[in-house]
Design a protein around this motif. Structure first.
Motif, PDB file in Angstrom:
ATOM      1  N   VAL A 107       0.879  -1.165   0.000  1.00 22.81           N
ATOM      2  CA  VAL A 107       0.000   0.000   0.000  1.00 22.81           C
ATOM      3  C   VAL A 107       0.918   1.216   0.000  1.00 22.81           C
ATOM      4  CG1 VAL A 107      -1.754   1.314   1.240  1.00 22.81           C
ATOM      5  CG2 VAL A 107      -1.816  -1.199   1.269  1.00 22.81           C
ATOM      6  N   SER A 144       1.495   5.553  -0.558  1.00 20.45           N
ATOM      7  CA  SER A 144       0.914   6.887  -0.624  1.00 20.45           C
ATOM      8  C   SER A 144       1.901   7.813  -1.298  1.00 20.45           C
ATOM      9  CB  SER A 144       0.546   7.411   0.765  1.00 20.45           C
ATOM     10  OG  SER A 144       1.696   7.671   1.547  1.00 20.45           O
ATOM     11  N   ARG A 172       1.689   2.816  -9.117  1.00 20.20           N
ATOM     12  CA  ARG A 172       0.972   1.620  -9.575  1.00 20.20           C
ATOM     13  C   ARG A 172       1.845   0.815 -10.527  1.00 20.20           C
ATOM     14  NH1 ARG A 172      -3.307   5.442 -10.295  1.00 20.20           N
ATOM     15  NH2 ARG A 172      -4.835   5.303  -8.601  1.00 20.20           N
ATOM     16  N   ALA A 184      -2.182  -0.991  -3.962  1.00 21.38           N
ATOM     17  CA  ALA A 184      -3.089   0.143  -3.818  1.00 21.38           C
ATOM     18  C   ALA A 184      -2.255   1.395  -3.597  1.00 21.38           C
ATOM     19  CB  ALA A 184      -4.043  -0.066  -2.645  1.00 21.38           C
ATOM     20  N   LEU A 188      -2.589   5.671  -2.640  1.00 18.45           N
ATOM     21  CA  LEU A 188      -3.448   6.715  -2.099  1.00 18.45           C
ATOM     22  C   LEU A 188      -2.778   8.074  -2.213  1.00 18.45           C
ATOM     23  CD1 LEU A 188      -4.497   4.906   1.215  1.00 18.45           C
ATOM     24  CD2 LEU A 188      -5.746   4.946  -0.955  1.00 18.45           C
ATOM     25  N   GLU A 215      -9.239   6.475   4.329  1.00 22.28           N
ATOM     26  CA  GLU A 215      -8.907   5.702   3.133  1.00 22.28           C
ATOM     27  C   GLU A 215      -7.780   4.712   3.414  1.00 22.28           C
ATOM     28  OE1 GLU A 215      -7.984   8.720   0.321  1.00 22.28           O
ATOM     29  OE2 GLU A 215     -10.073   9.328   0.017  1.00 22.28           O
ATOM     30  N   ASP A 257      -9.174   1.751   5.530  1.00 22.65           N
ATOM     31  CA  ASP A 257      -9.998   0.862   4.706  1.00 22.65           C
ATOM     32  C   ASP A 257      -9.139   0.056   3.736  1.00 22.65           C
ATOM     33  OD1 ASP A 257     -12.220   1.860   5.974  1.00 22.65           O
ATOM     34  OD2 ASP A 257     -12.781   3.232   4.342  1.00 22.65           O
ATOM     35  N   THR A 258      -8.173   0.716   3.109  1.00 22.65           N
ATOM     36  CA  THR A 258      -7.335   0.052   2.111  1.00 22.65           C
ATOM     37  C   THR A 258      -6.458  -1.008   2.747  1.00 22.65           C
ATOM     38  OG1 THR A 258      -7.317   2.047   0.738  1.00 22.65           O
ATOM     39  CG2 THR A 258      -5.601   0.401   0.317  1.00 22.65           C
ATOM     40  N   ARG A 312      -8.465  -4.059   3.551  1.00 27.24           N
ATOM     41  CA  ARG A 312      -8.795  -4.854   2.370  1.00 27.24           C
ATOM     42  C   ARG A 312      -7.576  -5.612   1.843  1.00 27.24           C
ATOM     43  NH1 ARG A 312      -7.973  -3.295  -2.645  1.00 27.24           N
ATOM     44  NH2 ARG A 312      -7.914  -1.069  -2.081  1.00 27.24           N
ATOM     45  N   VAL A 313      -6.448  -4.923   1.699  1.00 25.84           N
ATOM     46  CA  VAL A 313      -5.259  -5.538   1.116  1.00 25.84           C
ATOM     47  C   VAL A 313      -4.690  -6.614   2.026  1.00 25.84           C
ATOM     48  CG1 VAL A 313      -2.862  -5.102   0.404  1.00 25.84           C
ATOM     49  CG2 VAL A 313      -4.680  -3.525  -0.293  1.00 25.84           C
TER      50      VAL A 313
END
Length: 334
Positions: A179, A181, A191, A197, A199, A209, A212-213, A216-217
């Motif tokens: 993840v 940022s 990416r 992911a 942000l 965010e 949540d990310t 999920r990841v």
């Protein structure tokens, strides 16, 4: 016959960029255990400004030549270094200019053989010099200090920067889920490096965010390793998204301060570790060098933008670094 002097960028006292001089310095000889290297390119790093100013206390020998990272050609092999290197080898080092060692911003430098590595064939010296620091720093932060494992979740702030982007690539290569940022302008770039992911850290809802990310990841486990490369030090938020035995590796922000909730740390075996590559052992550096060389050979480690300057503009380069006006990497050419 070689001249007795060479051109170098050096300082004779601690201070601002203005203490850097450009001029003649004695040509070093290949002392026992060293290799005399003709420098082709020398990178400028933030830590070089810390050494020059005294913000990073280290052993210096005045006149002290600046710079730690260099790429060049082996010229003369000192006693005890024969067999490891030959004249004409393309070589590099990333641990000069502090700890009592001469700096890299010169036409020649005598490098201890244990701190010198052969550059893979076909790699451009300027391109290599620009990524030696970031590549090795990212490797040691993730593996030596972060102890990243396949399948773990890694959160990398400042992922669009030199160290941050190198960390993203290497974490992905290690089998981790990343993840990242960054600024909005760098989202696609991150990416492309393989982040699961990405942000925008300037989003007004960034904290929610991120939570949540990460959930999920990581499948709800939380972040395992967080190398802090951005210098923003949102440690309370970082601690909040760490999972059991999560590790934060601090590696930026000389004057930064932060507030964290200690009650979140010990019930989850969370650790916060400081890391500066200046403290890396010779063994650590050699291990990192092997990975850096592989990445260079595979064209998997590259600077996004490089500004080349002549060696006599070293003071200008340091001024730009401290002013925050540098975009990409500065490489000095003797």
């Amino acid at each position: 016959m070689r001249p007795p002097f060479m051109k170098a960028a050096y300082f004779t006292e601690l201070g601002g960029p203005g203490v850097i001089h450009y001029g003649d310095q004695p040509l070093p000889g290949p002392a026992p255990g060293t290799v005399l290297v003709r420098v082709a390119a020398s990178a400028v790093n933030h830590v070089d400004t810390f050494v020059r100013s005294g913000a990073y206390a280290t052993e210096l020998h005045f006149p002290q030549i600046i710079g730690r990272d260099l790429v060049g050609t082996a010229e003369l092999i000192g006693p005890g270094a024969a067999g490891r290197f030959s004249p004409g080898d393309a070589v590099w080092s990333n641990s000069m200019g502090f700890g009592g060692r001469p700096g890299a911003a010169a036409q020649f430098i005598a490098v201890p053989a244990e701190r010198l590595y052969v550059l893979p064939a076909g790699v451009d010296p300027v391109q290599a010099a620009a990524v030696l620091h970031s590549g090795a720093t990212a490797y040691l932060a993730l593996h030596r200090h972060g102890q990243v494992q396949p399948g773990e979740t890694v959160f990398i702030g400042g992922a669009g920067g030199g160290v941050g982007s190198a960390a993203v690539s290497q974490a992905v290569s290690a089998g981790a889920l990343v993840v990242a940022s960054s600024s909005a302008a760098d989202l696609d770039y991150c990416r492309g490096l393989g982040a699961s992911a990405v942000l925008d850290f300037r989003s007004p809802d960034f904290a929610d965010e991120l939570r949540d990310t990460v959930g999920r990841v990581s499948g709800g486990r939380g972040v395992d390793v967080h190398p802090e490369t951005s210098g923003r030090h949102q440690l309370d938020l970082a601690v909040d998204v760490l999972g059991l035995r999560g590790r934060i590796v601090l590696m930026s922000g000389m004057s930064a301060t932060a507030t964290i909730r200690l009650g979140r740390l010990y019930p989850h075996d969370i650790s916060i570790r400081g890391f500066a590559i200046s403290n890396a052992t010779v063994t650590d550096l050699a291990e990192a060098a092997a990975t850096v060389n592989k990445l260079l050979a595979d064209e998997a480690l590259a600077a996004r933008s490089i500004t080349t300057l002549p060696l006599q503009d070293a003071a200008r380069a340091h001024s730009a670094m401290e002013a925050g006006t540098v975009h990409g990497k500065i490489v000095l050419l003797p």
